[in-house]
Scaffold this motif. Structure first.
Motif, PDB file in Angstrom:
ATOM      1  N   LEU A 138      19.019 -10.377 -21.977  1.00  0.00           N
ATOM      2  CA  LEU A 138      18.859 -10.752 -20.829  1.00  0.00           C
ATOM      3  C   LEU A 138      20.486 -10.840 -20.856  1.00  0.00           C
ATOM      4  O   LEU A 138      21.779 -11.215 -21.600  1.00  0.00           O
ATOM      5  N   PRO A 139      21.609  -9.938 -19.686  1.00  0.00           N
ATOM      6  CA  PRO A 139      23.116  -9.862 -19.893  1.00  0.00           C
ATOM      7  C   PRO A 139      23.686 -10.695 -19.764  1.00  0.00           C
ATOM      8  O   PRO A 139      25.078 -10.464 -19.906  1.00  0.00           O
ATOM      9  N   ALA A 140      23.072 -12.231 -18.751  1.00  0.00           N
ATOM     10  CA  ALA A 140      23.825 -13.040 -18.478  1.00  0.00           C
ATOM     11  C   ALA A 140      24.311 -14.009 -19.759  1.00  0.00           C
ATOM     12  O   ALA A 140      24.344 -14.888 -19.597  1.00  0.00           O
ATOM     13  N   VAL A 141      23.035 -13.463 -20.610  1.00  0.00           N
ATOM     14  CA  VAL A 141      23.348 -14.644 -21.341  1.00  0.00           C
ATOM     15  C   VAL A 141      24.674 -14.120 -22.914  1.00  0.00           C
ATOM     16  O   VAL A 141      24.447 -13.042 -24.167  1.00  0.00           O
ATOM     17  N   GLY A 142      25.228 -14.954 -23.092  1.00  0.00           N
ATOM     18  CA  GLY A 142      26.357 -14.560 -24.601  1.00  0.00           C
ATOM     19  C   GLY A 142      26.514 -14.615 -25.660  1.00  0.00           C
ATOM     20  O   GLY A 142      26.521 -14.529 -26.244  1.00  0.00           O
ATOM     21  N   ASP A 143      25.451 -16.541 -25.481  1.00  0.00           N
ATOM     22  CA  ASP A 143      25.337 -17.071 -26.941  1.00  0.00           C
ATOM     23  C   ASP A 143      23.621 -17.545 -27.343  1.00  0.00           C
ATOM     24  O   ASP A 143      24.169 -18.245 -25.827  1.00  0.00           O
ATOM     25  N   VAL A 144      23.701 -17.545 -27.845  1.00  0.00           N
ATOM     26  CA  VAL A 144      21.897 -18.894 -27.726  1.00  0.00           C
ATOM     27  C   VAL A 144      22.504 -19.767 -29.660  1.00  0.00           C
ATOM     28  O   VAL A 144      22.553 -18.348 -30.749  1.00  0.00           O
ATOM     29  N   ARG A 145      22.754 -20.846 -29.602  1.00  0.00           N
ATOM     30  CA  ARG A 145      23.077 -21.334 -30.728  1.00  0.00           C
ATOM     31  C   ARG A 145      22.919 -22.828 -30.980  1.00  0.00           C
ATOM     32  O   ARG A 145      21.860 -22.991 -30.188  1.00  0.00           O
ATOM     33  N   GLY A 146      22.596 -22.716 -32.251  1.00  0.00           N
ATOM     34  CA  GLY A 146      21.263 -24.435 -32.431  1.00  0.00           C
ATOM     35  C   GLY A 146      21.102 -23.927 -33.747  1.00  0.00           C
ATOM     36  O   GLY A 146      21.174 -23.447 -34.150  1.00  0.00           O
ATOM     37  N   ARG A 147      20.087 -25.470 -33.977  1.00  0.00           N
ATOM     38  CA  ARG A 147      19.339 -25.285 -35.153  1.00  0.00           C
ATOM     39  C   ARG A 147      17.821 -26.354 -34.980  1.00  0.00           C
ATOM     40  O   ARG A 147      18.684 -27.427 -34.230  1.00  0.00           O
ATOM     41  N   CYS A 148      16.952 -25.812 -35.548  1.00  0.00           N
ATOM     42  CA  CYS A 148      15.600 -27.118 -34.664  1.00  0.00           C
ATOM     43  C   CYS A 148      15.778 -26.871 -33.591  1.00  0.00           C
ATOM     44  O   CYS A 148      15.716 -26.556 -32.947  1.00  0.00           O
ATOM     45  N   LEU A 149      15.990 -28.492 -33.378  1.00  0.00           N
ATOM     46  CA  LEU A 149      15.361 -29.181 -31.813  1.00  0.00           C
ATOM     47  C   LEU A 149      16.723 -29.180 -30.794  1.00  0.00           C
ATOM     48  O   LEU A 149      17.103 -30.409 -30.116  1.00  0.00           O
ATOM     49  N   MET A 150      17.865 -28.254 -31.541  1.00  0.00           N
ATOM     50  CA  MET A 150      18.784 -28.734 -31.028  1.00  0.00           C
ATOM     51  C   MET A 150      19.858 -27.624 -30.642  1.00  0.00           C
ATOM     52  O   MET A 150      20.350 -26.752 -31.305  1.00  0.00           O
TER      53      MET A 150
END
Length: 447
Positions: A362-374
């Motif tokens: 999606l163009p509006a999403v700059g970053d997705v980050r985390g680990r497991c359920l965080m």
């Protein structure tokens, strides 16, 4: 007057806008991964209340353990040479799970009081050793460590600084280690070294004889689920060891299963700190409980034959080691082990992150980050920060309309679902969040 009106009239909520006329959402009940409001609407709770309801809602085993302990012994003072069996048993069981020699516990009421107690212990420790000038504390931008006076002074989130007063003379911030914000063209390895060297420079600037401790969340939670570069924690710990600076790992969010382990410091990030602070998941949110966990080596240096004259440890709380809260934590540990909850998180957690990463399309999403359920989805639609924040707030509203609760912070959508979620729940969270981002793009003209 209805419930919402009475709430507005009588209750001051944490982190609420006192100038707003908005009424609170009243959550009336919960079961499993879902909660229900006073209007009968059902929501998938993708934030575990506040990072804490790890077992989900309505767990009858937890409720029964709490009720049984209430009948047997609801409370007795923990002060001086008094205690109760549940607190002893809990400390004993936890000491078998903690890294290294961290097996000395001060139980508290919350994460804030755990951090406050950890800092007070550090000051007490150096005073006992005849080093009263070692008072200064280094924290990081975008950190969150609590809302008591000293703990709040260590918060690096801009929005947490308001009309309150804060300690200013002994606290010092360094930059957050968010790789997404690194200078353009810089490698992650060089960025890691930049942040580690900044810590070293700060210690030298203040003076190693004056710096008492460095406090860091393994993954920075409410500040944006900031996962530091590989090796960051090991390198910062080495710097602290070099200058006799104590390392506090604030595991209020990351402990007790959220990253697939009882504790994240050693299992995930390869460090054994001097102190760990915990709360939230320790009782699955069924009772208020926190703890500061200290290295045996530290405690031995200021106790027993090594104790200073009249060295009373005058820090603690009426409800420290409360028997009912400790009974809740013991039951949660029992369920975790029996149901292999950490194994479940290590199975469903990576799937959850993989699904979330599809939102990068999606163009509006700059970053997705985390680990497991965080996890965190960062919305970026403009160079104007206010526009990004407005966008994310609208995403949150769409999610709620579609039956999903996420935690908005500035331009971020923060996620921390109960540890019992199945892959089908992960799919629902991602699908609703993705639909909500797309709907916001269409509504606000960012398509």
């Amino acid at each position: 007057m209805n419930l919402a009106g009475k709430d507005k009239k009588h209750i001051i909520h944490p982190w609420s806008n006192l100038g707003s006329d908005a009424e609170s959402m009243i959550i009336e009940s919960g079961k499993g991964v879902h909660v229900f409001d006073s209007e009968g609407n059902k929501f998938l709770d993708s934030i575990s209340g506040m990072w804490c309801v790890n077992l989900g809602y309505g767990n009858e085993e937890m409720a029964q353990a709490i009720a049984d302990q209430c009948v047997k012994l609801a409370y007795y003072t923990p002060f001086g040479a008094m205690t109760s069996p549940p607190s002893i048993q809990l400390a004993t069981e936890l000491s078998a799970l903690t890294p290294g020699d961290l097996n000395c516990f001060q139980f508290t009421n919350s994460g804030s009081t755990a951090v406050e107690s950890a800092i007070r212990f550090v000051h007490y420790y150096f005073n006992c050793l005849g080093q009263p000038e070692k008072k200064h504390i280094i924290y990081r931008e975008n950190a969150y460590h609590g809302s008591t006076y000293l703990a709040a002074s260590l918060n690096g989130k801009r929005c947490d600084r308001s009309y309150f007063d804060y300690v200013t003379d002994i606290v010092h911030a360094t930059s957050d280690p968010n790789p997404f914000k690194r200078p353009q063209g810089m490698s992650i390895e060089d960025f890691c070294d930049l942040r580690v060297n900044e810590l070293r420079d700060k210690i030298l600037e203040i003076g190693p004889d004056k710096v008492a401790c460095f406090i860091a969340e393994p993954i920075m939670g409410s500040g944006g689920v900031i996962v530091p570069p590989p090796g960051y924690h090991k390198k910062t710990l080495d710097v602290c060891r070099e200058y006799d600076v104590l390392y506090i790992s604030d595991e209020v969010v990351t402990a007790f299963g959220r990253l697939g382990h009882y504790f994240a410091s050693e299992e995930v990030f390869g460090i054994v700190p001097d102190i760990i602070t915990v709360a939230k998941g320790i009782s699955s949110g069924y009772q208020p409980l926190g703890a500061a966990i200290f290295s045996q080596k530290l405690v031995d240096r200021i106790s027993g034959d090594s104790a200073s004259e009249n060295s009373y440890y005058t820090n603690g709380f009426t409800y420290s080691g409360h028997p009912v809260t400790c009974a809740a934590a013991l039951k949660y540990l029992e369920i975790m082990k029996r149901d292999k909850l950490t194994d479940h998180v290590l199975e469903v957690g990576p799937y959850f992150m993989e699904r979330l990463e599809t939102l990068m399309e999606l163009p509006a999403v700059g970053d997705v980050r985390g680990r497991c359920l965080m996890a965190c989805v960062e919305c970026v639609v403009s160079d104007n920060e206010d526009e990004n924040i407005a966008f994310a707030q609208r995403v949150d509203e769409f999610c709620q309309e579609k039956g999903l609760i996420v935690r908005p912070y500035e331009n971020l959508c923060i996620l921390s679902p109960p540890l019992i979620i199945e892959k089908k729940h992960a799919d629902q969270i991602v699908d609703i969040l993705g639909d909500s981002i797309a709907s916001t793009m269409d509504e606000m003209g960012y398509s």
